[in-house]
Design an enzyme around this catalytic site. Sequence first.
Site, PDB file in Angstrom:
ATOM      1  N   HIS A 141      77.805  74.736  39.485  1.00 15.71           N
ATOM      2  CA  HIS A 141      78.436  73.796  39.436  1.00 15.71           C
ATOM      3  C   HIS A 141      79.688  73.417  38.449  1.00 15.71           C
ATOM      4  O   HIS A 141      79.600  73.756  37.362  1.00 15.71           O
ATOM      5  CB  HIS A 141      77.666  72.446  39.160  1.00 15.71           C
ATOM      6  CG  HIS A 141      76.576  71.818  39.979  1.00 15.71           C
ATOM      7  ND1 HIS A 141      75.526  72.520  40.368  1.00 15.71           N
ATOM      8  CD2 HIS A 141      76.731  70.552  40.715  1.00 15.71           C
ATOM      9  CE1 HIS A 141      75.028  71.774  41.330  1.00 15.71           C
ATOM     10  NE2 HIS A 141      75.459  70.561  41.662  1.00 15.71           N
ATOM     11  N   HIS A 154      70.757  68.864  47.261  1.00 16.19           N
ATOM     12  CA  HIS A 154      70.080  68.746  46.124  1.00 16.19           C
ATOM     13  C   HIS A 154      68.664  68.046  46.876  1.00 16.19           C
ATOM     14  O   HIS A 154      68.807  66.880  47.508  1.00 16.19           O
ATOM     15  CB  HIS A 154      70.788  67.734  45.198  1.00 16.19           C
ATOM     16  CG  HIS A 154      71.635  68.420  44.259  1.00 16.19           C
ATOM     17  ND1 HIS A 154      71.222  69.037  42.880  1.00 16.19           N
ATOM     18  CD2 HIS A 154      72.895  68.525  44.602  1.00 16.19           C
ATOM     19  CE1 HIS A 154      72.537  69.506  42.446  1.00 16.19           C
ATOM     20  NE2 HIS A 154      73.401  69.049  43.389  1.00 16.19           N
ATOM     21  N   GLY A 194      73.947  69.171  36.085  1.00 18.25           N
ATOM     22  CA  GLY A 194      73.822  68.214  35.326  1.00 18.25           C
ATOM     23  C   GLY A 194      75.055  67.952  34.695  1.00 18.25           C
ATOM     24  O   GLY A 194      76.449  68.194  35.429  1.00 18.25           O
ATOM     25  N   GLU A 217      83.994  69.823  39.155  1.00 18.78           N
ATOM     26  CA  GLU A 217      83.753  68.504  39.749  1.00 18.78           C
ATOM     27  C   GLU A 217      84.016  67.380  38.416  1.00 18.78           C
ATOM     28  O   GLU A 217      84.927  66.534  38.380  1.00 18.78           O
ATOM     29  CB  GLU A 217      82.231  68.367  39.853  1.00 18.78           C
ATOM     30  CG  GLU A 217      81.589  66.977  40.343  1.00 18.78           C
ATOM     31  CD  GLU A 217      80.177  67.028  40.627  1.00 18.78           C
ATOM     32  OE1 GLU A 217      79.814  66.032  41.327  1.00 18.78           O
ATOM     33  OE2 GLU A 217      79.642  67.750  40.160  1.00 18.78           O
ATOM     34  N   ASP A 241      75.907  67.407  49.155  1.00 10.70           N
ATOM     35  CA  ASP A 241      75.373  67.497  47.954  1.00 10.70           C
ATOM     36  C   ASP A 241      74.175  66.564  47.611  1.00 10.70           C
ATOM     37  O   ASP A 241      73.102  67.136  47.255  1.00 10.70           O
ATOM     38  CB  ASP A 241      76.643  66.443  47.172  1.00 10.70           C
ATOM     39  CG  ASP A 241      76.561  66.631  45.558  1.00 10.70           C
ATOM     40  OD1 ASP A 241      75.780  67.419  45.225  1.00 10.70           O
ATOM     41  OD2 ASP A 241      76.949  65.943  44.749  1.00 10.70           O
ATOM     42  N   ASP A 256      66.096  66.677  45.279  1.00 12.12           N
ATOM     43  CA  ASP A 256      65.870  65.404  44.788  1.00 12.12           C
ATOM     44  C   ASP A 256      66.917  64.338  45.056  1.00 12.12           C
ATOM     45  O   ASP A 256      66.905  63.366  44.586  1.00 12.12           O
ATOM     46  CB  ASP A 256      65.882  65.443  43.240  1.00 12.12           C
ATOM     47  CG  ASP A 256      66.830  66.238  42.487  1.00 12.12           C
ATOM     48  OD1 ASP A 256      67.622  66.794  43.244  1.00 12.12           O
ATOM     49  OD2 ASP A 256      67.019  66.345  40.986  1.00 12.12           O
ATOM     50  N   HIS A 269      75.258  73.292  49.901  1.00  8.85           N
ATOM     51  CA  HIS A 269      75.061  72.507  48.605  1.00  8.85           C
ATOM     52  C   HIS A 269      74.174  71.247  48.925  1.00  8.85           C
ATOM     53  O   HIS A 269      75.025  70.207  49.214  1.00  8.85           O
ATOM     54  CB  HIS A 269      76.503  72.391  47.950  1.00  8.85           C
ATOM     55  CG  HIS A 269      76.292  71.768  46.719  1.00  8.85           C
ATOM     56  ND1 HIS A 269      77.033  72.338  45.529  1.00  8.85           N
ATOM     57  CD2 HIS A 269      75.748  70.422  46.235  1.00  8.85           C
ATOM     58  CE1 HIS A 269      76.829  71.521  44.260  1.00  8.85           C
ATOM     59  NE2 HIS A 269      76.012  70.525  44.624  1.00  8.85           N
TER      60      HIS A 269
END
Length: 373
Positions: free
Chosen positions: A209, A23, A182, A212, A309, A25, A21
Amino acid sequence: MTTSFTIDGIDVVTLPKVSLHDHLDGSLRPETIIELAEAEGIELPVLDAEGLGLWFAEQSNSGSLVEYLKTFDLTCAVMQTREGLTRVARESVIDLARDGVIYGELRWAPEQHLTAGLTLDQVVEYVQEGIEQGIVDAAAQGQMIRIGQLVTAMRHADRSLEIAQLAVRHRNNGVVGFDIAGAELGFPASKHKAAFDYLAQEHFPVTIHAGEADGLPSIESALYDGRALRLGHGVRLAEDITIDGSDAEATFVTLGTLSQWVKDRGITLELSPSSNLQTGAIAAWGTDILDHPFDLLYQLGMTVTVNTDNRLQSGTTLSKELWLVADAFSYGLSDLEAFQQNAAASAFLPLEDREALADAITEGFIEAVQNSR
């Protein structure tokens, strides 16, 4: 320079690791943001690399996923061109390899990288180009790594079927799975039924996701509507676990039907300790790593994994996250190896490749112990 995080006399950086996991970006180097922003005429809040890194950390420590996500406006802004996408992907892979990661899955949302006129297929191709460059550059430094893309749809948008089709279209060009990400609250997996039906028909793996910024209903939807094989974070599954008794004589733990299902089916939890603190995902239990239900989930036999993350926003690495949980819960090397074996078994790879990955982890941990003597 890589920071040393030592457990049982062994630097965690030297251990073979699997990152599920992460990202893309959220993995940028601050100096890269500055250089790309200058070339594109993008205004930055801070103009030196160290200060910009601190700015991201401060902005991310809001206790809110919605506020946390706002920092991505800046990282995505410098990832709108071929140069930006390939450079960020290349450097992300190199940084993972330097941290001892031997297999990683980088997730990102192509629909957020189209403002400069690139197409969905082009951005996937350019990211793959950067990934392959990074693999070659890492190998030149003696660091072997394999990377898969997780193509992500934004759950508050209406392009999930289109993005799912994009992911399947590139399944032979580096894309290994699909995700939705998102703002979670109010946007369950059920809103993307067409996409998940299509992916199921194409036998394409899904991680979602869930658990969370929303609780058990979001997790249920991810499993039922999304057919998720893994849960992105999933930390709030602990809300379905009841602990009775506070004295030393008797403590009884009861799993609800959802948590029992997740345990019995070996559904992977992609836990991210630092991020879970920053976004308030563990607010029901506290505000410190010690309050994270990670150890509870682990001791109950859940398939837990440790993840970053967003390396930039959390100012972290996978080695650091492993060290943090080991320090908090008094874990040893055998525990860290268990987390890596969980991750290897859960990777979106063919069975034979997962078995080879598991063997590499076992051999790497043995070698690390032998070298420390």
